[in-house]
Write an enzyme that holds these catalytic residues in place. Structure first.
Site, PDB file in Angstrom:
ATOM      1  N   SER A  91      -4.784  -6.417  -1.314  1.00 19.87           N
ATOM      2  CA  SER A  91      -4.644  -7.462  -1.988  1.00 19.87           C
ATOM      3  C   SER A  91      -3.542  -8.422  -1.243  1.00 19.87           C
ATOM      4  O   SER A  91      -3.166  -9.539  -1.966  1.00 19.87           O
ATOM      5  CB  SER A  91      -4.323  -7.102  -3.481  1.00 19.87           C
ATOM      6  N   LYS A  94      -4.475 -11.871  -0.557  1.00 18.37           N
ATOM      7  CA  LYS A  94      -4.805 -13.126  -1.742  1.00 18.37           C
ATOM      8  C   LYS A  94      -4.056 -14.155  -1.563  1.00 18.37           C
ATOM      9  O   LYS A  94      -4.606 -15.164  -1.441  1.00 18.37           O
ATOM     10  CB  LYS A  94      -4.877 -12.414  -2.850  1.00 18.37           C
ATOM     11  N   TYR A 216     -15.052 -11.025   0.507  1.00 18.43           N
ATOM     12  CA  TYR A 216     -13.683 -10.522   0.150  1.00 18.43           C
ATOM     13  C   TYR A 216     -13.475  -8.925   0.666  1.00 18.43           C
ATOM     14  O   TYR A 216     -12.444  -8.486   0.755  1.00 18.43           O
ATOM     15  CB  TYR A 216     -14.069 -10.453  -1.601  1.00 18.43           C
ATOM     16  N   TYR A 268       1.115  -8.126 -10.234  1.00 16.89           N
ATOM     17  CA  TYR A 268       0.313  -7.821 -11.174  1.00 16.89           C
ATOM     18  C   TYR A 268       0.980  -8.000 -12.433  1.00 16.89           C
ATOM     19  O   TYR A 268       2.091  -8.770 -12.802  1.00 16.89           O
ATOM     20  CB  TYR A 268      -0.528  -6.604 -11.040  1.00 16.89           C
ATOM     21  N   VAL A 286      -3.145  -2.424  -2.341  1.00 17.06           N
ATOM     22  CA  VAL A 286      -3.448  -0.623  -2.470  1.00 17.06           C
ATOM     23  C   VAL A 286      -3.401  -0.111  -1.055  1.00 17.06           C
ATOM     24  O   VAL A 286      -3.385   1.264  -1.185  1.00 17.06           O
ATOM     25  CB  VAL A 286      -4.548  -0.287  -3.365  1.00 17.06           C
TER      26      VAL A 286
HETATM   27  N1  GLN Z   1      -9.686  -4.094  -2.136  1.00 17.98           N
HETATM   28  C1  GLN Z   1      -9.144  -3.572  -3.198  1.00 17.98           C
HETATM   29  C2  GLN Z   1      -9.889  -3.881  -4.503  1.00 17.98           C
HETATM   30  O1  GLN Z   1     -10.650  -4.977  -4.464  1.00 17.98           O
HETATM   31  C3  GLN Z   1      -7.849  -4.554  -3.371  1.00 17.98           C
HETATM   32  C4  GLN Z   1      -7.043  -4.229  -4.552  1.00 17.98           C
HETATM   33  C5  GLN Z   1      -5.485  -4.192  -4.230  1.00 17.98           C
HETATM   34  O2  GLN Z   1      -5.023  -4.288  -3.110  1.00 17.98           O
HETATM   35  N2  GLN Z   1      -4.848  -4.240  -5.271  1.00 17.98           N
HETATM   36  O3  GLN Z   1     -10.069  -3.225  -5.495  1.00 17.98           O
END
Ligand code: GLN
Length: 432
Positions: A91, A94, A216, A268, A286
């Site tokens: 993420s 993003k 994505y 978040y 993550v």
């Molecule tokens: N690829 C992960 C997902 O879409 C990214 C989520 C994250 O890093 N919070 O679940």
């Protein structure tokens, strides 16, 4: 935005500073490393949290890894621990993909597809605004998938290539995909597919759900290290210019909008508390990475795979909290009274109607222009000339320049006996 094929200089050994213009100096403790090290040692003992396992391939990471890197907007880097270890960006991609979409389409178009409000919900929440069908923001999965769908290209491969080049330009080196993590995401990404289909049915997804999710998943599976993240963040902190390659990657406006969304939504459902306790625009992933930045100063990348229950790296959060609190990095930290923008004032003689010249200095923003004009315009009440000398001014923000121009226009010597205002601008810092 061509990505350079090579990092402009080799990764530094652990705990060594690098400056692009200088050769490595003799062994000497560097103050910044003492600072980073003191934070590093405190946080190292933290063992709580779990490595993400919902994407099975991520569970293979060595949980004890820990690295940090800092890149200044002037192009110096400092690293410690596993700062060269690769992990997947997840993420943390993003905000950078959001920036690319903004650069292509502008804020008005992008925000018809995705909102700018914190969701207060976990990253994978089913979050679409009731009336518009827009995901609440581009930092949660639903909004990020919509953002990816906006990137130029008909196929997932075309879109991803634009993303790969763009993120490589942010990092200043060619980034590649960890194919094993990508496959693992494809196999287990049904919730993300569900989010894409929901957005599609609401009319906010700009491609098919298959194309958006595939691009994505590849975007999330790009390999980076803490040093890359620091440079990517420093590119935003520096108003869109990569501090190492000096390439302009996005405009100043796009960098500002992106940092704003990182501030409100980057962590978040922990974003509000983060803003109070750490006060640095940030984004977590993550894979264990976090980017944070201090606008106009530097970018930071941290890596440590164990996550808390909100999906943020436990040690990454702890390192950034420590750094911010111990070294006063909060972006709203109160700073001492800045240097006055008014330097030396010289008068041609002793009488009140002699010519006066005021030397201005520094980086003049709106508030500085207000101060200069409030202090000095009373001088216009008697005869002679008031010259504002911009020779030692480094930069004038557009709104400040406008204030000076208005003052100039309003001070035409129509009334006899009144002073004339002259803006002496040898370096053209006022623009046209
Ligand atoms: N690829 C992960 C997902 O879409 C990214 C989520 C994250 O890093 N919070 O679940």
């Amino acid at each position: 935005m061509p990505a350079s094929d090579q990092a402009p200089h080799t990764p530094s050994p652990q705990g060594r500073a690098q400056h692009p213009d200088s050769s490595p100096s003799a062994e000497r403790p560097k103050p910044l490393h003492l600072a980073l090290n003191s934070v590093f040692e405190r946080v190292r003992s933290l063992k709580d949290g779990e490595v993400a396992s919902y994407i099975p391939e991520l569970a293979r990471e060595n949980p004890d890894q820990m690295g940090i890197a800092l890149a200044s907007v002037r192009g110096t880097t400092h690293e410690m621990g596993d700062s060269a270890a690769e992990f997947t960006i997840q993420s943390v991609s993003k905000p950078f993909v959001f920036a690319l979409a903004l650069e292509q389409l502008g804020l008005a178009e992008v925000t018809t597809h995705v909102g700018l409000e914190p969701s207060g919900e976990p990253f994978n929440a089913i979050s679409l605004e009731e009336a518009s069908g827009r995901p609440l923001n581009p930092m949660i999965n639903a909004g990020a998938i919509v953002t990816t769908s906006l990137i130029t290209g008909d196929t997932a491969a075309d879109k991803f290539e634009v993303i790969r080049r763009g993120l490589s330009a942010f990092a200043g080196r060619t980034l590649t995909v960890d194919e094993a993590v990508f496959e693992s995401e494809v196999e287990t990404g049904d919730r993300n597919r569900a989010l894409a289909y929901l957005a599609k049915s609401a009319g906010t997804l700009a491609s098919s759900a298959e194309v958006a999710t595939r691009a994505y998943f590849r975007q999330c599976a790009m390999g980076v290290n803490a040093r890359d993240l620091a440079i990517m963040a420093a590119t935003l902190a520096g108003g869109g210019v990569n501090p190492i390659t000096r390439e302009r990657v996005v405009s100043e406006n796009v960098a500002r909008w992106t940092m704003a969304v990182m501030t409100s939504c980057g962590m978040y459902d922990a974003s509000g508390e983060w803003l109070v306790r750490v006060g640095l625009p940030a984004k977590s992933g993550v894979g264990g990475g976090i980017v944070a930045l201090q606008p106009e100063q530097f970018g930071i990348g941290t890596f440590s795979p164990r996550l808390n229950d909100r999906g943020n790296s436990v040690r990454g959060v702890a390192m950034l909290e420590e750094l911010s609190q111990r070294f006063g990095l909060h972006m709203l930290e109160h700073r001492a009274e800045p240097l006055s923008p008014i330097g030396e004032i010289s008068r041609a003689g002793d009488s009140a109607d002699d010519d006066v010249s005021a030397h201005l200095r520094g980086d003049l923003k709106f508030g500085d222009a207000e101060h200069v004009l409030t202090e000095l315009l009373p001088e216009l009440e008697s005869g002679g000339t008031l010259t504002l000398d911009f020779g030692a001014v480094t930069r004038v923000g557009a709104p400040a320049a406008r204030l000076f121009r208005w003052a100039e226009a309003g001070a035409r010597p129509t009334d006899a006996g009144k002073r004339r205002l002259v803006l002496h601008d040898p370096e053209h810092v006022l623009g046209d």
